[in-house]
Enzyme design. Structure first.
Site, PDB file in Angstrom:
ATOM      1  N   TYR A 244       0.831  -1.201   0.000  1.00 55.88           N
ATOM      2  CA  TYR A 244       0.000   0.000   0.000  1.00 55.88           C
ATOM      3  C   TYR A 244       0.869   1.256   0.000  1.00 55.88           C
ATOM      4  CZ  TYR A 244      -3.250  -3.619   1.553  1.00 55.88           C
ATOM      5  OH  TYR A 244      -3.972  -4.773   1.653  1.00 55.88           O
TER       6      TYR A 244
ATOM      7  N   HIS B   7      -4.904 -17.445   4.193  1.00 50.72           N
ATOM      8  CA  HIS B   7      -4.978 -17.129   5.616  1.00 50.72           C
ATOM      9  C   HIS B   7      -6.319 -17.545   6.201  1.00 50.72           C
ATOM     10  CE1 HIS B   7      -1.823 -13.678   4.988  1.00 50.72           C
ATOM     11  NE2 HIS B   7      -1.377 -14.877   4.661  1.00 50.72           N
TER      12      HIS B   7
END
Length: 347
Positions: A126, A223
């Site tokens: 990001y 995940h």
């Protein structure tokens, strides 16, 4: 009745290398991948390693050209979604480390550390995207959105309070509940944001950013699967925790999570982006709430919503990035760019 959870010791000379339980078990804390309790742990480890990537692999020069050409609405949504994702992955990094402290199975605690490392890479991505597109002052503003946007505060408190209950009072029940919040964070709260970036890519906009988002999406799916497996194994080892109260909690929490995600989608996208119907996005969120709740082993909270209403998005969610480029349908040959010029010498 609650079941306290004790932290893992650094070393236990009298315990076996193979753990006797996920939590509150005994384990030497010496990790031997050829002698682990769960057969799925080592394949999961190999899969996570095989998916290793870094933001530097993606050249952002074309996105740099395109960002000023986006509409003001698209630019605002782009930056605010990046800001939200950065906050969520920051929380997730810390949570994974705290869970690892209480897993007495050394193979699973190791997987938590790899997961946390991947979340750090997500956060770096990001920063990398923002540094590629906007000036430092704007970057700093984006990373402050979580302080100034009331709708984000409600969402963030929803997750962090769920995590805090476990970190402040580690019990089996609170661990299970915290995993529910984790599955919501990684398997639901990202998804309207992901849909926005895939929408841009579908229209040949900001393809490099969307490719990076797809790497992140791929990691998050792994995940979620890892935490779902841990959730079910903890319940198997502690059947007394598998109560109707837990089932009610899971369903009610997913309903609330979907409401919060829909509120965010209405706020950030709404009817402001041509090509994304808010009704479809709301159905997409409820569909994923049903998927995730069912993955954990509970009844779907929303009647219906058994099919993905954004069918076009499957091409982006399920792509194998190691084989082909789903935007250009050719072999992906990224040139790793210099960390200083970020590929901008090609502008």
């Amino acid at each position: 009745m609650t079941i306290p959870v004790s932290p893992r010791t650094i070393m236990n000379k009298t315990a076996p290398n193979r753990a006797t339980a996920i939590v509150n078990g005994t384990c030497s804390n010496i990790l031997n991948w050829d002698d682990v309790r769960f057969k799925w742990a080592y394949p999961k480890y190999k899969k996570m390693l095989g998916n290793f990537w870094t933001p530097f692999e993606i050249n952002m020069s074309q996105d740099k050209k395109q960002f000023p050409e986006l509409t003001k609405t698209e630019q605002e949504a782009f930056l605010k979604i990046i800001g939200l994702l950065a906050l969520l992955d920051s929380i997730q990094t810390d949570y994974a480390g705290k869970v690892a402290d209480y897993l007495t199975d050394s193979s699973l605690s190791a997987l938590m550390i790899i997961l946390a490392q991947q979340e750090v890479i997500h956060n770096h991505s990001y920063s990398y995207v923002l540094s590629s597109l906007v000036q430092k002052e704007k970057q700093d503003e984006v990373f402050e959105f979580w302080r100034t946007e009331p709708i984000l505060e409600v969402r963030n408190d929803f997750i962090t309070n769920g995590y805090r209950d476990f970190t402040e009072k580690p019990t089996v029940e609170n661990l299970l509940k915290s995993i529910v919040y984790d599955v919501i964070l990684e398997g639901l709260f990202f998804y309207s944001g992901f849909a926005f970036f895939y929408y841009l890519a579908r229209n040949q906009k900001m393809v490099a950013t969307s490719t990076m988002i797809n790497y992140i999406n791929r990691d998050e799916q792994i995940h979620v699967d890892l935490f779902v497996k841990i959730f079910k194994e903890v319940l198997n080892e502690n059947p007394e925790a598998n109560t109707q109260e837990l089932a009610d909690f899971v369903q009610q929490t997913f309903v609330k999570a979907a409401e919060l995600e829909i509120d965010w989608a209405r706020y950030i996208i709404g009817d402001k982006v041509d090509g994304i119907l808010i009704s479809d996005l709301e159905a997409y969120i409820k569909f994923y709430a049903n998927v995730r709740c069912n993955q954990l082993g509970f009844e779907r909270p929303f009647e219906g919503y058994r099919t993905n209403p954004l069918r076009w998005i499957k091409a982006y969610e399920e792509v194998d990035l190691g084989k082909s480029d789903f935007f250009e349908q050719k072999s992906r040959q990224y040139t790793k760019v210099n960390t200083i010029d970020n590929g901008f010498d090609e502008l």
